[in-house]
Design a protein around this motif. Structure first.
Motif, mmCIF file in Angstrom:
data_model
loop_
_atom_site.group_PDB
_atom_site.id
_atom_site.type_symbol
_atom_site.label_atom_id
_atom_site.label_comp_id
_atom_site.label_asym_id
_atom_site.label_seq_id
_atom_site.Cartn_x
_atom_site.Cartn_y
_atom_site.Cartn_z
ATOM 1 N N ASP A 88 46.792 -3.924 44.113
ATOM 2 C CA ASP A 88 47.825 -3.320 43.252
ATOM 3 C C ASP A 88 48.197 -4.250 42.097
ATOM 4 O O ASP A 88 48.470 -3.791 40.984
ATOM 5 N N THR A 89 48.205 -5.541 42.370
ATOM 6 C CA THR A 89 48.533 -6.495 41.292
ATOM 7 C C THR A 89 47.480 -6.403 40.185
ATOM 8 O O THR A 89 47.806 -6.301 38.997
ATOM 9 N N ILE A 90 46.204 -6.387 40.578
ATOM 10 C CA ILE A 90 45.130 -6.346 39.572
ATOM 11 C C ILE A 90 45.153 -5.002 38.834
ATOM 12 O O ILE A 90 45.040 -4.957 37.601
ATOM 13 N N LYS A 91 45.340 -3.905 39.563
ATOM 14 C CA LYS A 91 45.373 -2.592 38.912
ATOM 15 C C LYS A 91 46.536 -2.500 37.925
ATOM 16 O O LYS A 91 46.457 -1.806 36.914
ATOM 17 N N THR A 92 47.629 -3.185 38.233
ATOM 18 C CA THR A 92 48.775 -3.199 37.314
ATOM 19 C C THR A 92 48.474 -4.076 36.100
ATOM 20 O O THR A 92 48.622 -3.644 34.947
ATOM 21 N N MET A 93 48.001 -5.291 36.370
ATOM 22 C CA MET A 93 47.793 -6.247 35.275
ATOM 23 C C MET A 93 46.697 -5.770 34.309
ATOM 24 O O MET A 93 46.729 -6.079 33.131
ATOM 25 N N GLU A 94 45.731 -5.003 34.820
ATOM 26 C CA GLU A 94 44.648 -4.567 33.921
ATOM 27 C C GLU A 94 45.158 -3.564 32.873
ATOM 28 O O GLU A 94 44.544 -3.372 31.841
ATOM 29 N N ILE A 95 46.292 -2.941 33.159
ATOM 30 C CA ILE A 95 46.883 -2.035 32.164
ATOM 31 C C ILE A 95 47.405 -2.844 30.971
ATOM 32 O O ILE A 95 47.348 -2.412 29.829
ATOM 33 N N TYR A 96 47.862 -4.067 31.241
ATOM 34 C CA TYR A 96 48.443 -4.881 30.170
ATOM 35 C C TYR A 96 47.423 -5.796 29.464
ATOM 36 O O TYR A 96 47.601 -6.136 28.312
ATOM 37 N N CYS A 97 46.410 -6.244 30.216
ATOM 38 C CA CYS A 97 45.611 -7.394 29.734
ATOM 39 C C CYS A 97 44.229 -7.008 29.201
ATOM 40 O O CYS A 97 43.608 -6.068 29.680
ATOM 41 N N ASP A 98 43.757 -7.795 28.238
ATOM 42 C CA ASP A 98 42.390 -7.635 27.712
ATOM 43 C C ASP A 98 41.409 -8.527 28.459
ATOM 44 O O ASP A 98 40.200 -8.304 28.414
ATOM 45 N N LEU A 99 41.926 -9.575 29.091
ATOM 46 C CA LEU A 99 41.063 -10.552 29.772
ATOM 47 C C LEU A 99 41.879 -11.200 30.883
ATOM 48 O O LEU A 99 43.074 -11.458 30.693
ATOM 49 N N PHE A 100 41.224 -11.435 32.018
ATOM 50 C CA PHE A 100 41.880 -12.145 33.127
ATOM 51 C C PHE A 100 41.332 -13.556 33.246
ATOM 52 O O PHE A 100 40.108 -13.740 33.174
ATOM 53 N N SER A 118 37.225 -3.509 35.792
ATOM 54 C CA SER A 118 36.058 -3.815 34.959
ATOM 55 C C SER A 118 36.481 -4.668 33.767
ATOM 56 O O SER A 118 35.701 -4.925 32.859
ATOM 57 N N LYS A 119 37.733 -5.097 33.745
ATOM 58 C CA LYS A 119 38.182 -5.987 32.671
ATOM 59 C C LYS A 119 37.460 -7.333 32.811
ATOM 60 O O LYS A 119 37.171 -7.772 33.932
ATOM 61 N N PRO A 120 37.177 -8.007 31.690
ATOM 62 C CA PRO A 120 36.484 -9.296 31.798
ATOM 63 C C PRO A 120 37.324 -10.347 32.532
ATOM 64 O O PRO A 120 38.552 -10.341 32.433
ATOM 65 N N ILE A 121 36.618 -11.215 33.268
ATOM 66 C CA ILE A 121 37.305 -12.232 34.081
ATOM 67 C C ILE A 121 36.657 -13.600 33.846
ATOM 68 O O ILE A 121 35.431 -13.716 33.807
ATOM 69 N N ILE A 122 37.500 -14.611 33.747
ATOM 70 C CA ILE A 122 37.019 -15.999 33.750
ATOM 71 C C ILE A 122 37.510 -16.645 35.039
ATOM 72 O O ILE A 122 38.701 -16.581 35.361
#
Ligand code: ASP
Length: 327
Positions: A88-100, A118-122
């Motif tokens: 749930d944290t990731i699904k929420t944060m992906e709405i706000y962020c362009d990159l993790f 599917s957001k890019p991750i480092i």
């Protein structure tokens, strides 16, 4: 590159590209310094489930300097405390962020997270397995040092908690990827490698020589890479750092004049502070290079996102905003 989860995601050419571009940016090469930033106006989520100083602040520094924005997730004051799942944290944060940018104590965390988004991750460090951006900083610092001292790279000694060091794991992979003729030595407080990297070493027939004192090899080393004892990861009773492993000015006297001494930091007792003034001590250069290397990595990943993400906002004369596709 779409993600940077492991050194396995990088080709040899990509590693050289990151090294060369980072050094060029550091040296103020105009071609790169004036380049457009893909970080500008982006929102980058820093999700750190473990402590960090340099990794977090170097990413933040680059983002601020490039006019990007940071969302700093803090486990202690977030809904994780109320029982929220990672999903749930990731699904929420992906709405706000362009990159993790994610650091987590679980070695296998990215196998899970990449299923959620599917957001890019480092990867900013996963358990005791990998820390790819750190090893790109290390290798860049080594190349820079060799260029300055006009020396070649044949032998490297890893010192410390080999078993738990994700920076050593990623650096072995990174060095092996660009040259399979480097000799690896270890002076270790523990016997073994993490099982995942052990397989990598075995599958690639990498020869690693274990030594039990500096006198056995230090005079031939081109680099000495020291790590702390990762007390937070020991299942057993705390293992003390061995006195004979501490780098002192006396140990440095036995090193080649061109040898480079590296440490990913934080430092505990492994390197005597008196060694800091020796020009062969490169650890503060590693920290400085962290800014340039992490910038190039973020730029590269964000340059792969779709063009419509690259919309810039401009104030207009009537005080409103218009949006234009700038690039
Ligand atoms: N900063 C490095 C890491 O996050 C090294 C360390 O913690 O010892 O792995």
């Amino acid at each position: 590159m779409n993600n940077l989860l492991s050194i396995d995601d990088l080709s040899k050419e990509k590693i050289f590209y990151i090294i060369e571009k980072s050094i060029a940016v550091k040296n103020g090469n105009k071609l790169y310094v004036t380049m457009d930033s893909y970080i500008e106006n982006k929102i980058i989520g820093l999700l750190f489930f473990e402590p960090s100083t340099r990794t977090r602040f170097s990413f933040e520094t680059v983002i601020y300097k490039s006019k990007g924005n940071v969302l700093n997730y803090n486990e202690k004051i977030s809904s994780t405390k109320k029982g929220e799942t990672l999903y749930d944290t990731i699904k929420t944060m992906e709405i706000y962020c362009d990159l993790f940018i994610i650091r987590h104590p679980d070695n296998d965390i990215f196998e899970k997270i990449t299923k959620y988004t599917s957001k890019p991750i480092i990867n900013a460090g996963n358990g005791s397995y990998e820390h790819p951006t750190q090893s790109l900083i290390d290798i860049t610092t080594m190349f820079e040092h060799n260029k300055n001292t006009n020396s070649i790279f044949k032998n490297i000694l890893f010192v410390g908690d080999i078993n738990n060091s994700r920076t050593i794991n990623s650096l072995i992979k990174c060095i092996y990827k660009i040259s399979n003729s480097i000799n690896f030595y270890i002076f270790s407080i523990q016997e073994d490698f993490n099982p995942k990297i052990k397989n990598f070493i075995k599958n690639n027939n990498i020869k690693i020589t274990r030594v039990f004192s500096y006198d056995e090899c230090i005079k031939d080393m081109d680099f000495v890479y020291v790590t702390r004892c990762q007390k937070e990861r020991q299942n057993l009773d705390i293992i003390d750092y061995k006195k004979e492993m501490i780098i002192t000015p006396n140990v440095m006297k036995k090193m080649k004049p061109t040898c480079g001494l590296l440490h990913p930091f934080p430092r505990n007792e492994e390197i005597d502070i008196k060694c800091d003034s020796d020009s062969r001590s490169l650890y503060f250069k590693q920290i400085e290079n962290g800014i340039h290397v992490r910038r190039i990595i973020m730029e590269d990943i964000l340059s792969k996102t779709q063009d419509f993400n690259r919309i810039k906002s401009h104030g207009t004369l009537d005080g409103g905003y218009m949006y234009s596709e700038e690039y």
